[in-house]
Design a protein around this motif. Structure first.
Motif, PDB file in Angstrom:
ATOM      1  N   TRP A 222       0.839  -1.192   0.000  1.00  0.00           N
ATOM      2  CA  TRP A 222       0.000   0.000   0.000  1.00  0.00           C
ATOM      3  C   TRP A 222       0.876   1.244   0.000  1.00  0.00           C
ATOM      4  N   ASP A 223       0.495   2.217  -0.820  1.00  0.00           N
ATOM      5  CA  ASP A 223       1.136   3.530  -0.829  1.00  0.00           C
ATOM      6  C   ASP A 223       0.004   4.547  -0.848  1.00  0.00           C
ATOM      7  N   GLN A 224       0.078   5.584  -0.008  1.00  0.00           N
ATOM      8  CA  GLN A 224      -1.065   6.479   0.108  1.00  0.00           C
ATOM      9  C   GLN A 224      -1.320   7.282  -1.159  1.00  0.00           C
ATOM     10  N   PHE A 225      -0.306   7.473  -1.994  1.00  0.00           N
ATOM     11  CA  PHE A 225      -0.538   8.150  -3.263  1.00  0.00           C
ATOM     12  C   PHE A 225      -0.993   7.171  -4.343  1.00  0.00           C
ATOM     13  N   PHE A 226      -0.282   6.050  -4.486  1.00  0.00           N
ATOM     14  CA  PHE A 226      -0.577   5.088  -5.550  1.00  0.00           C
ATOM     15  C   PHE A 226      -1.670   4.096  -5.181  1.00  0.00           C
ATOM     16  N   GLY A 227      -2.003   4.009  -3.900  1.00  0.00           N
ATOM     17  CA  GLY A 227      -2.892   2.945  -3.476  1.00  0.00           C
ATOM     18  C   GLY A 227      -2.139   1.632  -3.438  1.00  0.00           C
ATOM     19  N   ASN A 228      -2.786   0.551  -3.810  1.00  0.00           N
ATOM     20  CA  ASN A 228      -2.119  -0.753  -3.846  1.00  0.00           C
ATOM     21  C   ASN A 228      -1.274  -0.853  -5.114  1.00  0.00           C
ATOM     22  N   VAL A 229      -0.005  -1.223  -4.924  1.00  0.00           N
ATOM     23  CA  VAL A 229       0.973  -1.236  -6.008  1.00  0.00           C
ATOM     24  C   VAL A 229       1.597  -2.621  -6.116  1.00  0.00           C
ATOM     25  N   VAL A 230       1.768  -3.100  -7.350  1.00  0.00           N
ATOM     26  CA  VAL A 230       2.551  -4.304  -7.612  1.00  0.00           C
ATOM     27  C   VAL A 230       3.609  -3.938  -8.654  1.00  0.00           C
ATOM     28  N   ILE A 231       4.860  -4.301  -8.386  1.00  0.00           N
ATOM     29  CA  ILE A 231       5.945  -4.131  -9.351  1.00  0.00           C
ATOM     30  C   ILE A 231       6.602  -5.493  -9.551  1.00  0.00           C
ATOM     31  N   ILE A 232       6.801  -5.851 -10.816  1.00  0.00           N
ATOM     32  CA  ILE A 232       7.380  -7.159 -11.165  1.00  0.00           C
ATOM     33  C   ILE A 232       8.656  -6.923 -11.956  1.00  0.00           C
ATOM     34  N   GLU A 233       9.704  -7.638 -11.612  1.00  0.00           N
ATOM     35  CA  GLU A 233      10.962  -7.572 -12.360  1.00  0.00           C
ATOM     36  C   GLU A 233      11.028  -8.746 -13.327  1.00  0.00           C
ATOM     37  N   HIS A 234      11.425  -8.454 -14.561  1.00  0.00           N
ATOM     38  CA  HIS A 234      11.481  -9.456 -15.623  1.00  0.00           C
ATOM     39  C   HIS A 234      12.904  -9.516 -16.179  1.00  0.00           C
ATOM     40  N   THR A 235      13.433 -10.712 -16.357  1.00  0.00           N
ATOM     41  CA  THR A 235      14.779 -10.884 -16.889  1.00  0.00           C
ATOM     42  C   THR A 235      14.710 -11.700 -18.173  1.00  0.00           C
ATOM     43  N   TYR A 246       1.968  -1.782 -11.675  1.00  0.00           N
ATOM     44  CA  TYR A 246       0.512  -1.846 -11.731  1.00  0.00           C
ATOM     45  C   TYR A 246      -0.010  -1.054 -10.523  1.00  0.00           C
ATOM     46  N   PHE A 247      -0.735   0.043 -10.762  1.00  0.00           N
ATOM     47  CA  PHE A 247      -1.061   1.002  -9.712  1.00  0.00           C
ATOM     48  C   PHE A 247      -2.567   1.154  -9.526  1.00  0.00           C
ATOM     49  N   HIS A 248      -2.961   1.648  -8.340  1.00  0.00           N
ATOM     50  CA  HIS A 248      -4.350   1.948  -7.961  1.00  0.00           C
ATOM     51  C   HIS A 248      -5.182   0.671  -7.862  1.00  0.00           C
ATOM     52  N   LEU A 249      -4.573  -0.438  -7.536  1.00  0.00           N
ATOM     53  CA  LEU A 249      -5.262  -1.730  -7.498  1.00  0.00           C
ATOM     54  C   LEU A 249      -6.158  -1.847  -6.270  1.00  0.00           C
ATOM     55  N   ARG A 250      -7.086  -2.770  -6.327  1.00  0.00           N
ATOM     56  CA  ARG A 250      -7.899  -3.091  -5.159  1.00  0.00           C
ATOM     57  C   ARG A 250      -7.125  -4.029  -4.234  1.00  0.00           C
ATOM     58  N   GLY A 251      -7.320  -3.818  -2.935  1.00  0.00           N
ATOM     59  CA  GLY A 251      -6.639  -4.664  -1.960  1.00  0.00           C
ATOM     60  C   GLY A 251      -7.558  -5.243  -0.911  1.00  0.00           C
ATOM     61  N   GLY A 252      -8.864  -5.240  -1.192  1.00  0.00           N
ATOM     62  CA  GLY A 252      -9.850  -5.703  -0.224  1.00  0.00           C
ATOM     63  C   GLY A 252     -10.569  -4.516   0.400  1.00  0.00           C
ATOM     64  N   PHE A 253     -11.876  -4.588   0.507  1.00  0.00           N
ATOM     65  CA  PHE A 253     -12.705  -3.466   0.961  1.00  0.00           C
ATOM     66  C   PHE A 253     -12.232  -2.911   2.298  1.00  0.00           C
ATOM     67  N   ASP A 254     -12.148  -3.740   3.304  1.00  0.00           N
ATOM     68  CA  ASP A 254     -11.780  -3.259   4.639  1.00  0.00           C
ATOM     69  C   ASP A 254     -10.369  -2.683   4.647  1.00  0.00           C
ATOM     70  N   HIS A 255      -9.448  -3.380   3.980  1.00  0.00           N
ATOM     71  CA  HIS A 255      -8.052  -2.939   3.934  1.00  0.00           C
ATOM     72  C   HIS A 255      -7.941  -1.559   3.277  1.00  0.00           C
ATOM     73  N   ASP A 256      -8.574  -1.385   2.123  1.00  0.00           N
ATOM     74  CA  ASP A 256      -8.437  -0.142   1.382  1.00  0.00           C
ATOM     75  C   ASP A 256      -9.132   1.016   2.090  1.00  0.00           C
ATOM     76  N   LEU A 257     -10.308   0.742   2.655  1.00  0.00           N
ATOM     77  CA  LEU A 257     -11.050   1.791   3.341  1.00  0.00           C
ATOM     78  C   LEU A 257     -10.288   2.298   4.558  1.00  0.00           C
ATOM     79  N   GLN A 258      -9.726   1.374   5.330  1.00  0.00           N
ATOM     80  CA  GLN A 258      -8.996   1.781   6.525  1.00  0.00           C
ATOM     81  C   GLN A 258      -7.732   2.564   6.171  1.00  0.00           C
ATOM     82  N   ASN A 259      -7.000   2.112   5.145  1.00  0.00           N
ATOM     83  CA  ASN A 259      -5.794   2.832   4.743  1.00  0.00           C
ATOM     84  C   ASN A 259      -6.134   4.212   4.190  1.00  0.00           C
ATOM     85  N   ALA A 260      -7.262   4.326   3.492  1.00  0.00           N
ATOM     86  CA  ALA A 260      -7.673   5.634   2.979  1.00  0.00           C
ATOM     87  C   ALA A 260      -8.014   6.585   4.122  1.00  0.00           C
TER      88      ALA A 260
END
Length: 643
Positions: A222-235, A246-260
């Protein structure tokens, strides 16, 4: 009377074949045809509400500029450019012999896309790498290069070293925000969301988000600006490294609401600030689960996980005040109550060409456009740009793709070391479509030529024979006048003797059979039957390498062929070719069997949807496409998979 060629004795061991199971798809997805997904036209989307990213995202260590002396690079060959013309022959030379040769293709080309700028003044982000346990800086080329000319030259030199796929499969999702916003401000990424007609009261605006390429998750938080973030490294196989975000993702209703509710508000008196409005959004009574998501819609990966291309990692959302914050009124209510600004903000990075600037990862336009999405034609497959496209223009195994896309982007997969296992060109009306498969692990030296006339086939046969190559697979369609057009893949010749013929009548074929098979004990390594002017012809190859014999039939009706297939399968043989013999409304079938030494599946008369399902099921079990043929105006497919 059915046409049955001579039978030689053989011996083979029986191999068990696994049961086919249906591949699972995430619930609630409206799946697009995967072969069509990457080249369909841009469609109008609902508006993504974003703008310039916050000023706090600066260069590290207080830097205000990024001076850099970099040698001007020679641009890589532009495999996404092609020469226009009306030539019927589409020529492809590849492998170590003639790599990156310009191709010729039929049809009108999309107009050249003028690219506004590479060095946008946005965006730079300091994001924690959870695996390395430190913050890394992700920034645009403007943070590395002094001027646009050097940045463009560097961007032109880039080409993907592994395939990247669109991070969604939902048929209602399209790109909206591009490298540059409609108003001209920098974006440095792509926004994806559903088309405007996909929204409505009570309809969840989310869609599944998928890994664009295989790799390792380095950030899932979780990042308060980006919301839920996933970054993947590829070789890539050659060691080249990329990252996708991948930004602004959903992370679960309770989780996202509380962090917001817990975010820090920089200036509570600024009613227009996104962090202020976003916190009000979180504190609205009875928050909508259509806009916030359900508790089941959480991140599906964590830092350290290995993921495969196409694996679902999350659901799109509006989390973080950089997500929903753009689309909120002062009181925190959404400007568009049907979407809540739900979208996927997707980014692609390469390792920084100059880490001394403080930039660890540099932003790249995955479409190779560096323009606004308003210029939608530039985002379509086939657009002419000075930059190479990183998003795959079609999947490595593809069907019903216009031939011009195959030739335009020929170097996309071959440049990664893939070779063509199988290719079928077939018609839909007067349009030529292609189905086939680029794969790793094949010989790096080979040739392919598409839609050759009889004379051209002979010409290139002679040329490649002199270089030590023989035909491996032959496919035949007809031009609009009914003349045969040959698509052929050549392989390097070993020590075997061989004989190859085309445009052979039944009498010529039978005579060649007596010489090569009956007298010289060769076997047929390739055979297709086709019609021209209502007359049957043969093209094929006889080879002296004959381990255990073979069976070959042609001119059979479907029922007789199916019975023969079952009989030979039980006897320990495998089909290496199923050839649909198109003759107007009458289709006969031919086949070639060798002693079975692999597990395999063979199907015919599949619709495009049937074929897609079989491909996904068998691919999940480790089977690779061995051969494919499209027929009946591209409405049916015959295919063989092997493992």
């Amino acid at each position: 009377m059915k046409n049955v060629c001579s039978i030689l004795l053989l011996s083979a061991c029986l191999l068990s074949i696994s049961t086919v199971t249906k591949a699972q798809q995430p619930a609630g997805e409206n799946e697009a045809n995967l072969s069509e997904l990457l080249y369909r036209p841009i469609k109008p989307t609902a508006k993504v509400m974003e703008g310039n990213e916050p000023s706090q995202q600066k260069l590290p260590s207080g830097r205000t500029s990024a001076p850099m002396n970099i040698t001007r690079l020679v641009a890589a060959p532009k495999w996404n450019r092609a020469v226009t013309g009306n030539a019927q022959l589409i020529s492809i030379d590849n492998g170590l012999l003639m790599r990156d040769k310009v191709t010729v293709m039929k049809g009108n080309m999309t107009a050249f896309c003028t690219t506004p700028t590479v060095t946008i003044g946005c965006c730079g982000y300091s994001i924690k790498d959870e695996v390395a346990n430190k913050n890394l800086f992700y920034a645009s080329p403007a943070s590395i290069f002094n001027n646009e000319a050097d940045a463009r030259t560097y961007a032109e030199s880039l080409s993907p070293k592994l395939p990247f796929y669109l991070p969604y499969t939902n048929s209602k999702v399209f790109p909206s925000g591009g490298w540059i916003y409609s108003g001209g401000s920098g974006h440095g990424s792509i926004d994806f969301l559903k088309t405007a007609d996909a929204y409505g009261a009570g309809i969840d605006p989310t869609f599944g988000v998928y890994a664009s390429a295989p790799g390792k998750v380095v950030t899932a938080m979780w990042d308060q600006f980006f919301g839920n973030v996933v970054i993947i490294e590829h070789t890539a196989a050659d060691g080249t490294q990329y990252r996708t975000g991948y930004f602004h993702l959903r992370g679960g209703f309770d989780h996202d609401l509380q962090n917001a509710k817990n975010i820090t508000v920089a200036d509570p008196n600024n009613k227009d600030a996104r962090d202020t409005k976003y916190k009000k959004f979180a504190n609205l009574p009875n928050p909508s689960k259509l806009l916030w998501g359900t508790n089941d819609q959480q991140l599906k990966v964590k830092a350290g996980d290995q993921v495969y291309a196409g694996q679902q990692i999350a659901w799109s959302g509006n989390t973080g005040f950089g997500g929903a914050g753009w689309g909120l009124n002062q009181d925190g209510t959404p400007i568009d109550p049907n979407t809540g600004n739900n979208h996927l903000h997707f980014m692609l990075w390469i390792t920084s060409p100059n880490p001394a600037t403080g930039v660890n990862w540099m932003e790249v336009d995955a479409y190779g456009v560096y323009a606004t999405a308003d210029n939608s034609s530039c985002y379509e497959v086939g657009a002419v740009s000075p930059f190479n496209r990183f998003f795959a223009p079609f999947y490595p195994s593809f069907h019903n793709v216009p031939v011009e896309y195959i030739t335009r982007y020929w170097g996309y997969y071959t440049g990664m070391g893939m070779a063509l296992q199988t290719l079928s060109v077939h018609k839909s009306g007067n349009q030529y479509l292609a189905s086939g498969s680029f794969q790793y692990g094949l010989s790096s030296q080979w040739y392919c030529r598409i839609n050759m006339s009889s004379a051209q086939y002979q010409q290139y046969f002679d040329e490649y024979y002199a270089k030590g190559y023989i035909p491996r697979q032959i496919a035949v369609t007809n031009d609009n006048s009914g003349n045969p057009l040959f698509t052929v893949i050549w392989k390097q010749r070993g020590n075997e003797n061989f004989t190859a013929i085309h445009n052979a009548t039944d009498d010529v074929w039978n005579a060649k059979w007596k010489t090569c098979v009956d007298q010289q004990k060769m076997r047929v390594t390739e055979h297709v039957v086709y019609y021209a002017g209502g007359k049957r012809y043969h093209a094929g190859v006889f080879g002296s390498n004959n381990p255990g014999g073979f069976y070959m039939y042609y001119g059979m009706n479907t029922n007789d062929f199916t019975k023969k297939f079952d009989e030979l399968n039980k006897a320990g043989l495998m089909t290496v070719n199923v050839n649909i013999e198109e003759n107007g409304s009458q289709n006969n079938v031919g086949g070639l069997w060798w002693p079975r030494n692999k597990a395999y599946y063979s199907y015919m008369n599949m619709t495009p949807a049937d074929y897609q399902t079989k491909f996904q099921d068998l691919n999940a079990q480790g089977y690779q496409l061995y051969r494919i043929q499209g027929y009946d105006n591209s409405s049916r497919f015959a295919a063989i998979w092997m493992k």
